[in-house]
Structure formats: structure tokens, C-alpha cells
Design an enzyme around this catalytic site. Structure first.
Site, PDB file in Angstrom:
ATOM      1  N   CYS A  88      34.519 -44.760 -35.883  1.00  0.00           N
ATOM      2  CA  CYS A  88      33.728 -45.605 -37.149  1.00  0.00           C
ATOM      3  C   CYS A  88      33.773 -44.947 -37.957  1.00  0.00           C
ATOM      4  O   CYS A  88      33.321 -45.174 -38.657  1.00  0.00           O
ATOM      5  CB  CYS A  88      32.960 -46.711 -36.830  1.00  0.00           C
ATOM      6  SG  CYS A  88      34.246 -48.175 -36.055  1.00  0.00           S
ATOM      7  N   HIS A 350      35.365 -53.113 -43.496  1.00  0.00           N
ATOM      8  CA  HIS A 350      34.836 -51.996 -42.082  1.00  0.00           C
ATOM      9  C   HIS A 350      36.430 -51.241 -42.516  1.00  0.00           C
ATOM     10  O   HIS A 350      37.206 -51.329 -41.156  1.00  0.00           O
ATOM     11  CB  HIS A 350      34.016 -52.529 -41.204  1.00  0.00           C
ATOM     12  CG  HIS A 350      34.063 -51.296 -40.193  1.00  0.00           C
ATOM     13  ND1 HIS A 350      33.856 -49.900 -40.719  1.00  0.00           N
ATOM     14  CD2 HIS A 350      33.363 -51.141 -39.269  1.00  0.00           C
ATOM     15  CE1 HIS A 350      33.797 -49.169 -39.664  1.00  0.00           C
ATOM     16  NE2 HIS A 350      33.614 -49.386 -38.804  1.00  0.00           N
TER      17      HIS A 350
END
Length: 407
Positions: A88, A350
Site C-alpha cells: 500500500c 484506495h
């Protein structure tokens, strides 16, 4: 060890797409996403792709040279193109590499680009014939609490329970974090979600990890989208008269897992808080800033508990006291800091490879005074935090060049 730093680094152009639910835009593939974000960043800088000397391109889900395919939508000039994958933290890792090329005197203008085309639903391992990179973390956490599925909300939920047990925070604080970020996103046209919810709405949403009271509205969604930033040296900024729009990266650090991730017996450390703390300390030391100097922050709220831990890791609160900031409204408009004015990952979305670059874009707009209805009054110093389990974290501090007399 003596740290070698040659040149200053400036963000001179940023761009992003709207973040979308996977598949919502029919036929919207990653080359089109990258073209949109990259073109926006180049136009924002007022330069041509031919001025770019290197490109660092982040994505998690894709084939090996997807970075080249994406950049070819902007131009084909033979420049080095690096494909980046760091969970991430992929987008901010691309930013870090692009900045290092300038910092080390290897280039005067670089492009950091990130994108993701995701599948709906919870993330899962792509390969079943080899060890999962998070297996060491999951095994350590399983010694503390019974494994639940899906793994990511379980990991952050267990860490949240640890904070509750140790320091007196509650799931209500997680709901308040999510309420704030959903409220902020209402003013962000790039956000995947723009609905406003009450704390009760959030607590009563579909449960994801019941033991920690973690609901769907406290979790970041899967998303499609792209973000980009054009970085430049002082010489490039001067030669192209970009000083009025240039945002200096005054401190930046990447940290990976340390022994303390595993040796302290802490779920909070297993989800990366200790490496976040170390990265923030490095950034404050390199920039000469303190947490009190910061006005606006974009941090990695993949799950609401992580925002709570990160307040402490970034030095906004003492250990065990982050929930007091929430109770005192210190992390929203009118408080000591505005955290995640974009809506954060929970509400903005995201797309893993794009998140760190979308954070950079938001903070650049904030420091230029171009954030519209979500503008933080008088924003002069910004801080970015982007983390990936398994693990890496990048923390970056920014100030406008024209307010520092830096050029």
C-alpha cells in the site's frame, strides 16, 4: 554514517483521476487512468513530457512492464522507467525514488506515477504456490488473537483492541475517525464516496470484524484510479520560472520493518506503527520541523484504528493519548491539525499504487491554496504518511518554496 544529500527537490505539478469503484467506468483500463493523471500533472507544471528524464511508476496488480505501457500514453522518449511495487506504500515509494534521483543529482525533472485497476472485494494472495509476504506478520499476530478473515481488517482490528485495552480508547473513537473523514470527503470531487454519515450510522453499518467493532464504513474500499507528480531540481524550477507554484520536499524518509515490529509482542507494532514513528522522527530531524509546525496532514487511514495509532507515531499525541485528540476535535477544521481533508483512504478511496501520489496532490493543492471548499486556512506546512504492511512506510514533509525564499 554520513548522509549524502546533494540537491533540493520540488513538486512542480500534480494530477489525479477521480477514484472509482472497480469497474464503474466501463472500459477504463490502467493506460487511460495513467494518461489522465500524468497529463494533468504535466499540464499543472506547464512542461512537456520531453522534459522528464526518469519515470518511477507504482502499481500492485499488473504485469511486469505495466509501468512502461502506462507512461507510453504520455510519450516515448527512451527514458528510464522503473516499475515499483511496495504494497500500500507503492505510490509514495515511486515518489521517494523520483525524489532521490533529483536529490542525488542524477536528474533535473522526474515523474512519479501510480495507478491501480482492482477487483471488488477483500484483497487476497495472487500466488498460492509460495509463502505470502505477510505470513510472518500474521503468524506473530495469531499468537495474540485468533485469526479472523479477511486478514487486513482483522490485523488492524486486533491492534485497535490492544489500544483499547492498554489506553482506554474505544470503538467509538474509530467511528469518530471515520465520521470525520467521510464528512471531509463531501468537499472532494475526486473522492470515491462523498456521503456524510453520523457516528451511529458508521457503528451500525455492516460488521467486518465484530470483536473490535470494525464496520465497513471504517474500512477503505477497493478502488480504481491514478495519481501523478512531477518533481524538479532548483535549477529546473529557476530555468522554467516555476517558483510561485513549487512545493519543496523539506524532509522525506522510508523505513521498513525493524526487530521491534516482532520483538515487542505488540499488535500495534505488527501493523507498522513503530516504523511510522521512526520515519517521522527522521523527517523532523531532516527538516527542522516539529509536529506543532504542521498544519495539514494526509495519513494512511486504511482502517480507522490506523489513523488513531498514526497520531501517536507522528508525534501529534503522546503514546496512549491519541483518542484525546478525537474527543477534543483536534484533527478537523478548527482544531490543531486538519487530518485527511481529502477524506482519506476510507472515503476518498484506495487504489493501492495511486494512494501515495493522491496524498501528494492533495497536500500540494492545500499549500498552494487551491483546495477549494476543503482548503485549510493558512496552510504552510504539510505532512504525508503512507504505509504498506510487510512492510514499508514513507513520510514526507512539504513547504511552499516561495514562503521559504528557497530558490
Amino acid at each position: 554514517m554520513v548522509e549524502k544529500r546533494v540537491g533540493k527537490v520540488y513538486v512542480v505539478g500534480v494530477g489525479m483521476t477521480k477514484f472509482e469503484k472497480p469497474g464503474r467506468r466501463e472500459g477504463w483500463d490502467y493506460p487511460a487512468m495513467a494518461k489522465e493523471a500524468g497529463t494533468n500533472a504535466l499540464d499543472d507544471a506547464g512542461i512537456a513530457f520531453e522534459d522528464v528524464e526518469q519515470a518511477h511508476v507504482g502499481f500492485m496488480f499488473g504485469e511486469s512492464t505495466s509501468g512502461q505501457r502506462a507512461v507510453y500514453e504520455l510519450g516515448m522518449t527512451g527514458i528510464p522507467i522503473t516499475n515499483v511495487n511496495n504494497n500500500c506504500a507503492t505510490g509514495s515509494t515511486a515518489l521517494y525514488l523520483a525524489a532521490n534521483a533529483i536529490r542525488g543529482g542524477l536528474a533535473d525533472c522526474t515523474l512519479a506515477l501510480g495507478f491501480e485497476k482492482m477487483r471488488p472485494g477483500s484483497l487476497s494472495a495472487a500466488y498460492k504456490d509460495r509463502e505470502w509476504p505477510l505470513q510472518k506478520h500474521v503468524q506473530a499476530l495469531a499468537e495474540m488473537r485468533e485469526i479472523s478473515s479477511p486478514p487486513a481488517p482483522w490485523m488492524y482490528g486486533v491492534a485497535g483492541l490492544e489500544h483499547n485495552d492498554r489506553y482506554g480508547s474505544t470503538p467509538e473513537h474509530f467511528a469518530k475517525v471515520a465520521e470525520k473523514n467521510h464528512r471531509h470527503s463531501a468537499n472532494n470531487p475526486y473522492a470515491q464516496f462523498r456521503d456524510v454519515y453520523t457516528v451511529d450510522d458508521i457503528k451500525n453499518a455492516k460488521m467486518v470484524y465484530a470483536e473490535a467493532g470494525l464496520t465497513r464504513l471504517m474500512c477503505s474500499p477497493t478502488s480504481d484510479g491514478s495519481g501523478a507528480a512531477v518533481l524538479a531540481s532548483a535549477r529546473f524550477v529557476e530555468d522554467n520560472d516555476l517558483g510561485d507554484r513549487a512545493i519543496e520536499i523539506v524532509g522525506q524518509a522510508m523505513v521498513t520493518d525493524m526487530r521491534s515490529t516482532f520483538d515487542t509482542g505488540s499488535a500495534i507494532n505488527l501493523v507498522g506503527t513503530d516504523m511510522s514513528r521512526k520515519a517521522a522522527e527522521k523527517v523532523y530531524a531532516r527538516s527542522g520541523l516539529t509536529p506543532g509546525d504542521v498544519d495539514v496532514i494526509e495519513l494512511h487511514d486504511c482502517f480507522a484504528p490506523n489513523e488513531l495509532f498514526t497520531y501517536e507515531a507522528l508525534g501529534l499525541a503522546n503514546e496512549g493519548e491519541a483518542h484525546k485528540l478525537i474527543d477534543d476535535n483536534d484533527t478537523t477544521y478548527g482544531g490543531r491539525w486538519v487530518v485527511n481533508p481529502s477524506g482519506g483512504l476510507i472515503s476518498k478511496g484506495h487504489p493501492l499504487g495511486a494512494t501515495g501520489l493522491a496524498q501528494c496532490a492533495e497536500l500540494t493543492w492545500q499549500l498552494r491554496g487551491e483546495a477549494g471548499a476543503r482548503q485549510v486556512d493558512g496552510a504552510a506546512v504539510a505532512l504525508q504518511h503512507n504505509i504498506g504492511l510487510g512492510g514499508a512506510v514513507v513520510v514526507t514533509a512539504y513547504r511552499p518554496a516561495n514562503r521559504r525564499g528557497a530558490l
